[in-house]
Design a protein around this motif. Structure first.
Motif, PDB file in Angstrom:
ATOM      1  N   GLN A 112      44.263  68.126   0.239  1.00 37.31           N
ATOM      2  CA  GLN A 112      44.414  68.973  -0.942  1.00 37.31           C
ATOM      3  C   GLN A 112      43.620  70.272  -0.858  1.00 37.31           C
ATOM      4  O   GLN A 112      44.157  71.362  -1.096  1.00 37.31           O
ATOM      5  CB  GLN A 112      44.043  68.183  -2.207  1.00 37.31           C
ATOM      6  CG  GLN A 112      45.042  67.093  -2.578  1.00 37.31           C
ATOM      7  CD  GLN A 112      46.469  67.609  -2.634  1.00 37.31           C
ATOM      8  OE1 GLN A 112      46.745  68.632  -3.253  1.00 37.31           O
ATOM      9  NE2 GLN A 112      47.383  66.905  -1.985  1.00 37.31           N
ATOM     10  N   PRO A 113      42.314  70.241  -0.512  1.00 38.93           N
ATOM     11  CA  PRO A 113      41.601  71.518  -0.418  1.00 38.93           C
ATOM     12  C   PRO A 113      42.146  72.418   0.677  1.00 38.93           C
ATOM     13  O   PRO A 113      42.172  73.654   0.541  1.00 38.93           O
ATOM     14  CB  PRO A 113      40.154  71.114  -0.112  1.00 38.93           C
ATOM     15  CG  PRO A 113      40.112  69.646  -0.031  1.00 38.93           C
ATOM     16  CD  PRO A 113      41.465  69.092  -0.298  1.00 38.93           C
ATOM     17  N   LEU A 114      42.638  71.824   1.768  1.00 41.63           N
ATOM     18  CA  LEU A 114      43.206  72.618   2.856  1.00 41.63           C
ATOM     19  C   LEU A 114      44.493  73.299   2.403  1.00 41.63           C
ATOM     20  O   LEU A 114      44.736  74.451   2.747  1.00 41.63           O
ATOM     21  CB  LEU A 114      43.463  71.726   4.070  1.00 41.63           C
ATOM     22  CG  LEU A 114      44.011  72.429   5.311  1.00 41.63           C
ATOM     23  CD1 LEU A 114      43.341  71.871   6.561  1.00 41.63           C
ATOM     24  CD2 LEU A 114      45.509  72.258   5.416  1.00 41.63           C
ATOM     25  N   ARG A 115      45.294  72.604   1.619  1.00 38.43           N
ATOM     26  CA  ARG A 115      46.550  73.191   1.132  1.00 38.43           C
ATOM     27  C   ARG A 115      46.286  74.396   0.233  1.00 38.43           C
ATOM     28  O   ARG A 115      47.123  75.297   0.145  1.00 38.43           O
ATOM     29  CB  ARG A 115      47.369  72.137   0.389  1.00 38.43           C
ATOM     30  CG  ARG A 115      48.045  71.127   1.310  1.00 38.43           C
ATOM     31  CD  ARG A 115      49.078  70.317   0.570  1.00 38.43           C
ATOM     32  NE  ARG A 115      49.732  69.352   1.443  1.00 38.43           N
ATOM     33  CZ  ARG A 115      49.789  68.037   1.207  1.00 38.43           C
ATOM     34  NH1 ARG A 115      49.218  67.549   0.113  1.00 38.43           N
ATOM     35  NH2 ARG A 115      50.404  67.233   2.042  1.00 38.43           N
ATOM     36  N   ARG A 116      45.133  74.411  -0.432  1.00 39.55           N
ATOM     37  CA  ARG A 116      44.815  75.572  -1.257  1.00 39.55           C
ATOM     38  C   ARG A 116      44.506  76.799  -0.403  1.00 39.55           C
ATOM     39  O   ARG A 116      44.483  77.923  -0.922  1.00 39.55           O
ATOM     40  CB  ARG A 116      43.648  75.247  -2.193  1.00 39.55           C
ATOM     41  CG  ARG A 116      44.052  74.341  -3.351  1.00 39.55           C
ATOM     42  CD  ARG A 116      42.995  74.326  -4.436  1.00 39.55           C
ATOM     43  NE  ARG A 116      41.824  73.554  -4.075  1.00 39.55           N
ATOM     44  CZ  ARG A 116      41.688  72.242  -4.298  1.00 39.55           C
ATOM     45  NH1 ARG A 116      42.666  71.565  -4.878  1.00 39.55           N
ATOM     46  NH2 ARG A 116      40.575  71.623  -3.962  1.00 39.55           N
ATOM     47  N   ARG A 117      44.274  76.598   0.881  1.00 41.22           N
ATOM     48  CA  ARG A 117      44.073  77.706   1.810  1.00 41.22           C
ATOM     49  C   ARG A 117      45.402  78.221   2.361  1.00 41.22           C
ATOM     50  O   ARG A 117      45.427  79.149   3.158  1.00 41.22           O
ATOM     51  CB  ARG A 117      43.168  77.263   2.971  1.00 41.22           C
ATOM     52  CG  ARG A 117      41.799  76.781   2.552  1.00 41.22           C
ATOM     53  CD  ARG A 117      40.984  77.912   1.958  1.00 41.22           C
ATOM     54  NE  ARG A 117      40.635  78.896   2.973  1.00 41.22           N
ATOM     55  CZ  ARG A 117      40.371  80.174   2.710  1.00 41.22           C
ATOM     56  NH1 ARG A 117      40.446  80.624   1.464  1.00 41.22           N
ATOM     57  NH2 ARG A 117      40.038  81.005   3.678  1.00 41.22           N
ATOM     58  N   ILE A 118      46.500  77.579   1.945  1.00 45.67           N
ATOM     59  CA  ILE A 118      47.834  77.948   2.428  1.00 45.67           C
ATOM     60  C   ILE A 118      48.712  78.281   1.232  1.00 45.67           C
ATOM     61  O   ILE A 118      48.933  77.439   0.359  1.00 45.67           O
ATOM     62  CB  ILE A 118      48.472  76.802   3.240  1.00 45.67           C
ATOM     63  CG1 ILE A 118      47.578  76.405   4.412  1.00 45.67           C
ATOM     64  CG2 ILE A 118      49.863  77.204   3.731  1.00 45.67           C
ATOM     65  CD1 ILE A 118      48.065  75.172   5.157  1.00 45.67           C
ATOM     66  N   GLY A 119      49.212  79.501   1.178  1.00 49.13           N
ATOM     67  CA  GLY A 119      50.169  79.885   0.147  1.00 49.13           C
ATOM     68  C   GLY A 119      51.588  79.772   0.684  1.00 49.13           C
ATOM     69  O   GLY A 119      51.825  79.958   1.871  1.00 49.13           O
TER      70      GLY A 119
END
Length: 362
Positions: A95-102
């Motif tokens: 989840q935190p990694l996905r916030r680094r990907i738009g």
């Protein structure tokens, strides 16, 4: 609470120890039954780079993008985002990694019951950002994409281009390091496509954002990408700077994808070519860089004084590099002349291909 980079910041500021490679794939495989969707993909995208990934339908583009954002798990190989391996991470750890990907999508994926402002702020609401901060952030982003006056509007009142701008703003909400564009301009008309590409280029320049463009359109790649990787049957068959790949495609797939935007021999001439002989030999000549703007044809005429004809072609500029492709007709009265012409051009860094003989030109 998450730390969010202001949309108004134009300096490229990175945390201490930030990695230069935002994306790294090493020998990535993904199969569906007996069908390999990704068959040994190795690829990198550096900080601030725009990388175009292009291929036909079914080439593996969609599977690749789903593996990058963690929606698909690769069977083997490594995927690293900002230096962190994502294989083996639990859903919670992702989840935190996905916030680094738009992500921006072909069909926008906006929520019709929410205002433009609410759509943009939604990722921050999910992440637990306070209402005041997320609405401030939404306002900054709407200003960045040129739609500050649409904050209270609903998606149904917007044009396709405006919806995509809202999609871009939403993708930037959490201050990602990587923006994935999945056929983001395929549903738009050419004029709107150009405006969206200009916006993405401007965002890349202002924020230093790494962008991966997944597309089947070479025009999109030519418009803003720094590098291009061509994918076919789950493999990267060619990659390099856009101008270089456009000037000298090495694979049949790339040549085919480029056929719509590179000069081609006119149909009426191609139909009358023979492979056995005729009054003129027809050659294509490809040049890039300084040689594309030089005096090659006049030098050729001086060295081999004959009545050469320029039958088609022109010069384009890609990434500020001249890229030329033209077709010449060489008389065959002297049987050795076509070979001498080809040798002369090749010695001057031209890529030369014989297309056949024109049987009708007198």
């Amino acid at each position: 609470m998450n730390s969010i980079v202001p949309a108004s910041a134009i300096e490229r500021r990175w945390p201490e120890g930030a990695v230069d490679e935002i994306v790294r794939l090493v020998d990535v495989h993904r199969r569906f039954g007996e069908t390999p969707a990704l068959d040994g993909i190795s690829l990198t995208a550096r900080r601030g780079e725009i990388l175009g990934i292009i291929g036909r339908s079914g080439a593996g583009k969609s599977t690749l993008i789903r593996c990058l954002n963690g929606l698909e798990r690769c069977d083997s190989g490594e995927i690293l985002i900002e230096g962190r391996k994502i294989s083996g991470l639990s859903e919670r750890e992702l989840q935190p990694l996905r916030r680094r990907i738009g992500m921006i999508f072909q069909h926008f994926n906006l929520l019709s019951a929410k205002t433009v402002e609410e759509n943009v702020a939604l990722p921050l609401k999910i992440a637990g950002v306070a209402r005041t901060e997320r609405l401030d952030r939404a306002g900054e982003l709407l200003d960045l994409v040129g739609l500050a006056d649409k904050a209270m509007a609903y998606p149904s009142s917007l044009s396709g281009g405006q919806k995509q701008r809202i999609g871009i703003a939403r993708a930037l909400a959490a201050g990602p390091a990587l923006l994935l564009s999945d056929e983001a301009t395929s549903a738009l008309d050419p004029e709107t496509t150009r405006s969206i590409l200009a916006l993405l280029k401007d965002i890349n320049r202002k924020l230093g954002l790494t962008i991966l463009l997944i597309t089947h359109e070479m025009e999109v790649v030519r418009g803003i990408a720094d590098r291009v990787a061509v994918i076919d049957a789950g493999r990267i068959v060619e990659e390099g700077p856009v101008w270089s790949v456009f000037a000298e495609p090495q694979s049949a797939v790339t040549t085919s994808l480029l056929s719509g935007i590179r000069p081609q021999l006119p149909d009426h001439m191609a139909r009358r070519l023979s492979q056995t002989g005729g009054t003129e030999a027809i050659f294509s000549v490809d040049l890039a860089g300084p040689a594309a703007q030089g005096s090659l044809l006049s030098d050729l005429s001086a060295a081999l004084p004959h009545s050469f004809r320029l039958v088609h072609g022109g010069i384009d500029h890609i990434q500020n590099q001249p890229v030329a492709r033209f077709f010449i007709a060489v008389p065959t009265r002297d049987a050795e002349l076509p070979a001498r012409v080809q040798q002369f051009l090749t010695a001057r860094s031209a890529r030369v291909e014989g297309f056949g003989y024109d049987t009708d030109h007198a």
